[in-house]
Design a protein around this motif. Structure first.
Motif, PDB file in Angstrom:
ATOM      1  N   ASN A 150       0.783  -1.324   0.060  1.00  8.11           N
ATOM      2  CA  ASN A 150      -0.067  -0.029  -0.006  1.00  8.11           C
ATOM      3  C   ASN A 150       0.739   1.079   0.134  1.00  8.11           C
ATOM      4  O   ASN A 150       0.664   2.251  -0.574  1.00  8.11           O
ATOM      5  CB  ASN A 150      -0.879  -0.067   1.023  1.00  8.11           C
TER       6      ASN A 150
ATOM      7  N   GLY B 291       0.535   3.944  -3.165  1.00 16.67           N
ATOM      8  CA  GLY B 291       0.308   5.364  -2.624  1.00 16.67           C
ATOM      9  C   GLY B 291       1.219   6.204  -3.217  1.00 16.67           C
ATOM     10  O   GLY B 291       1.044   7.390  -3.721  1.00 16.67           O
TER      11      GLY B 291
ATOM     12  N   ASP C 225      -1.895   8.649  -4.326  1.00 13.97           N
ATOM     13  CA  ASP C 225      -3.405   8.349  -3.923  1.00 13.97           C
ATOM     14  C   ASP C 225      -3.302   7.968  -2.537  1.00 13.97           C
ATOM     15  O   ASP C 225      -2.813   7.092  -1.994  1.00 13.97           O
ATOM     16  CB  ASP C 225      -4.133   7.269  -4.673  1.00 13.97           C
TER      17      ASP C 225
ATOM     18  N   LYS D 255      -5.723   6.918  -0.572  1.00 10.93           N
ATOM     19  CA  LYS D 255      -6.588   5.991  -0.255  1.00 10.93           C
ATOM     20  C   LYS D 255      -5.645   4.657  -0.047  1.00 10.93           C
ATOM     21  O   LYS D 255      -6.033   3.936   1.056  1.00 10.93           O
ATOM     22  CB  LYS D 255      -7.428   5.603  -1.396  1.00 10.93           C
ATOM     23  N   TYR D 256      -4.431   4.342  -0.521  1.00 13.89           N
ATOM     24  CA  TYR D 256      -3.850   3.355  -0.165  1.00 13.89           C
ATOM     25  C   TYR D 256      -2.920   3.548   1.326  1.00 13.89           C
ATOM     26  O   TYR D 256      -2.965   2.669   2.159  1.00 13.89           O
ATOM     27  CB  TYR D 256      -2.610   3.354  -1.283  1.00 13.89           C
TER      28      TYR D 256
ATOM     29  N   ARG E  64      -4.447   4.885   3.721  1.00 12.98           N
ATOM     30  CA  ARG E  64      -5.457   4.640   4.954  1.00 12.98           C
ATOM     31  C   ARG E  64      -5.546   3.024   5.070  1.00 12.98           C
ATOM     32  O   ARG E  64      -6.133   2.670   6.084  1.00 12.98           O
ATOM     33  CB  ARG E  64      -6.834   4.997   4.350  1.00 12.98           C
ATOM     34  N   ARG E  65      -5.034   2.354   4.182  1.00 11.75           N
ATOM     35  CA  ARG E  65      -5.006   1.003   4.384  1.00 11.75           C
ATOM     36  C   ARG E  65      -4.013   0.243   5.067  1.00 11.75           C
ATOM     37  O   ARG E  65      -3.795  -1.099   5.243  1.00 11.75           O
ATOM     38  CB  ARG E  65      -5.134   0.102   2.720  1.00 11.75           C
TER      39      ARG E  65
END
Length: 84
Positions: free
Chosen positions: A54, A58, A63, A65-66, A68-69
């Motif tokens: 991730n 990212g 991005d 969103k990666y 957050r994982r």
């Protein structure tokens, strides 16, 4: 003479710290190196560890969103700081 010394010192520091992705023994770290060097997410997709995968995605995709994982707080912060 001082200019030559400064340039030589700078060059030596760069040469010592430069490392090829091919020289990295850990496969996940080598894939991460290749992905971020070439900006190619196909190398990220070869990473087994979820957090590093991730982080890689990212950075390459730029991005959040990666990020957050990611479970590990230290890696999450690194990811967030790399995306602007």
């Amino acid at each position: 003479m001082k200019k030559i010394l400064v340039v030589t010192t700078m060059w030596m520091c760069f040469a010592v710290h430069a490392q090829s992705c091919d020289d990295i023994k850990d496969k996940d770290k080598a894939h991460y190196c290749r992905a971020t060097t070439t900006n190619d997410k196909s190398h990220c997709q070869k990473i087994a560890g979820n957090d590093l995968l991730n982080l890689c995605m990212g950075k390459v995709e730029n991005d959040m969103k990666y990020c957050r994982r990611i479970a590990a707080e230290k890696i999450k912060k690194r990811c967030e700081n790399s995306i602007r």
